[in-house]
Write a protein that holds these residues in place. Sequence first.
Motif, short mmCIF file in Angstrom:
data_model
loop_
_atom_site.label_atom_id
_atom_site.label_comp_id
_atom_site.label_asym_id
_atom_site.label_seq_id
_atom_site.Cartn_x
_atom_site.Cartn_y
_atom_site.Cartn_z
N GLU A 1 0.84 -1.20 0.00
CA GLU A 1 0.00 0.00 0.00
C GLU A 1 0.88 1.25 0.00
OE1 GLU A 1 -3.02 2.33 2.94
OE2 GLU A 1 -2.81 0.17 3.30
N VAL A 2 0.46 2.26 -0.76
CA VAL A 2 1.19 3.51 -0.83
C VAL A 2 0.26 4.64 -0.39
CG1 VAL A 2 2.34 5.16 -2.35
CG2 VAL A 2 2.72 2.71 -2.66
N HIS A 3 0.68 5.39 0.63
CA HIS A 3 -0.11 6.51 1.12
C HIS A 3 0.58 7.79 0.65
CE1 HIS A 3 -2.81 8.25 4.48
NE2 HIS A 3 -2.40 9.24 3.70
N VAL A 4 -0.04 8.46 -0.32
CA VAL A 4 0.55 9.67 -0.91
C VAL A 4 -0.03 10.91 -0.25
CG1 VAL A 4 0.56 11.10 -3.01
CG2 VAL A 4 1.17 8.68 -3.14
N VAL A 5 0.84 11.86 0.11
CA VAL A 5 0.40 13.17 0.61
C VAL A 5 0.77 14.18 -0.47
CG1 VAL A 5 0.51 14.86 2.47
CG2 VAL A 5 0.86 12.42 2.97
N MET A 6 -0.23 14.91 -0.99
CA MET A 6 0.02 15.74 -2.17
C MET A 6 -0.68 17.09 -2.07
SD MET A 6 -0.53 14.60 -6.15
CE MET A 6 -2.34 14.62 -6.18
N SER B 1 3.75 21.56 3.27
CA SER B 1 2.66 20.83 3.95
C SER B 1 2.71 19.34 3.62
CB SER B 1 1.30 21.42 3.54
OG SER B 1 1.17 22.75 4.01
N ALA B 2 2.98 19.01 2.34
CA ALA B 2 3.06 17.60 1.93
C ALA B 2 4.26 16.91 2.57
CB ALA B 2 3.13 17.50 0.40
N LEU B 3 5.42 17.56 2.54
CA LEU B 3 6.63 16.95 3.11
C LEU B 3 6.48 16.73 4.61
CD1 LEU B 3 9.43 19.04 1.31
CD2 LEU B 3 8.83 16.66 0.86
N ALA B 4 6.01 17.77 5.32
CA ALA B 4 5.96 17.68 6.79
C ALA B 4 4.90 16.68 7.25
CB ALA B 4 5.68 19.07 7.38
N LEU B 5 3.73 16.69 6.59
CA LEU B 5 2.68 15.77 7.03
C LEU B 5 3.04 14.31 6.71
CD1 LEU B 5 -0.04 15.54 8.45
CD2 LEU B 5 -1.16 15.67 6.21
N LEU C 1 -4.89 14.93 0.79
CA LEU C 1 -4.73 16.19 0.07
C LEU C 1 -4.43 17.30 1.05
CD1 LEU C 1 -7.81 16.03 -2.39
CD2 LEU C 1 -5.47 15.20 -2.76
N VAL C 2 -3.38 18.08 0.79
CA VAL C 2 -3.08 19.26 1.60
C VAL C 2 -3.14 20.49 0.70
CG1 VAL C 2 -1.67 18.10 3.36
CG2 VAL C 2 -0.58 18.86 1.25
N ASP C 3 -3.61 21.60 1.26
CA ASP C 3 -3.67 22.88 0.55
C ASP C 3 -4.60 22.85 -0.67
OD1 ASP C 3 -3.00 25.57 0.43
OD2 ASP C 3 -1.24 25.27 -0.82
N HIS C 4 -5.50 21.90 -0.72
CA HIS C 4 -6.61 21.87 -1.68
C HIS C 4 -7.52 20.71 -1.27
CE1 HIS C 4 -4.87 18.70 -4.75
NE2 HIS C 4 -4.33 18.55 -3.57
N GLU D 1 -8.03 11.70 3.55
CA GLU D 1 -7.95 12.85 4.45
C GLU D 1 -7.69 14.13 3.66
OE1 GLU D 1 -5.84 14.55 8.52
OE2 GLU D 1 -5.03 12.70 7.67
N VAL D 2 -8.19 15.24 4.19
CA VAL D 2 -8.01 16.56 3.57
C VAL D 2 -7.60 17.56 4.65
CG1 VAL D 2 -9.28 18.52 2.60
CG2 VAL D 2 -9.63 16.23 1.65
N LEU D 3 -6.56 18.34 4.39
CA LEU D 3 -6.23 19.51 5.24
C LEU D 3 -6.17 20.70 4.31
CD1 LEU D 3 -4.64 17.29 7.20
CD2 LEU D 3 -3.58 19.36 8.03
#
Length: 349
Positions: free
Chosen positions: A6-11, A23-27, A94-97, A113-115
């Motif tokens: 499984e791959v959890h992408v933060v983008m 935001s993506a790197l830190a989270l 998703l961060v910043d959108h 998840e969304v921030l």
Amino acid sequence: VRRHQEVHVVMGNEACDLDSTVSALALAYFLAKTSPAPKAAFIPVLNIPRAEFALRTETTFLLGEQGIPAASLIFRDEIDLGGLHRAGLLSLTLVDHHVLPGADAALEEAVVEVLDHRPLERDRAPGCQVTAEPVGSCATLVTERIAQGPPGVLDRPTAALLHGTILLDCVNLSPAAGKVTPRDVACVSLLEARFPELPARDTIFEALQAAKFDVSGLTTEQMLRKDLKVLSGDELLLAISAIYVDLETFLRRPGLLQDLDAFCQARGYAGLVAMMISFNERNEPCRQLAVYSQCETLQSAVCQALEEATAPSLHLQPLPSPWSCVSAYAQGNALASRKKVLPVLRAAL
């Protein structure tokens, strides 16, 4: 995909500005450090092709300051999100959108998840965790999230990235700019309390602001692409580029005319309006314009529209230009930004 991992992408969003990137790197780093049994690989993805990264000068500066090389980042053209999703292996934060563009609509069902710091435009599935708060920077929401986690996860490089990002987004926490909220201020103070050796606010804000406007390392083509809008009229396209140097410096660039010609030909633009913005020592904006086209009719029509505009009036003063296909102007009305000039040009087309 072959290993069924499984791959959890933060983008972040497609503009991939400093806030989206940090935001993506830190989270992603926080999730990787704190998630129980690491069944998923946590991967921050910068939502642009790698070739575009050099244009994000404030981001390359801040990451460079923290010793994070571009080689250790993953860009959108280097990971097959669609393939991972079709294999049932993708989770997406998703961060910043919070709304994916049409081309990514198929990935919506992978969002867990969304921030975001914008008002919500749509509801998400019940299982999706949503944080949408009206703060000045999405990095503030990420900082709050990390601060609520186990102590000791937040390290100095992550704190420095978050600190610089919030300061740039919130214009050095200046109330006059209308962006900062008490939560942004609280997060900057929290980061400074935990890491007293972070650089002074003024120092890092001014360095980031300077990096944002530093185009010295860019080719003319990159300068034109860094902040580009395109208008389409009857069978023709007009490019409007914001350029972060003064007109005299721009016109003196070696090979400029060939570069303008190649840029327009490669993309099918009939002409180009370059809107210069630079700042004097009192931080007041100074604006100038250049209109380029090999088609004389188009060039004179665009120049006439800009000279005669009344809503807003640009107060243009002609300046000398080395070439007949480039008309140059000083723009007396410094408040007439590109957003305000676009309707004038659209009407002219």
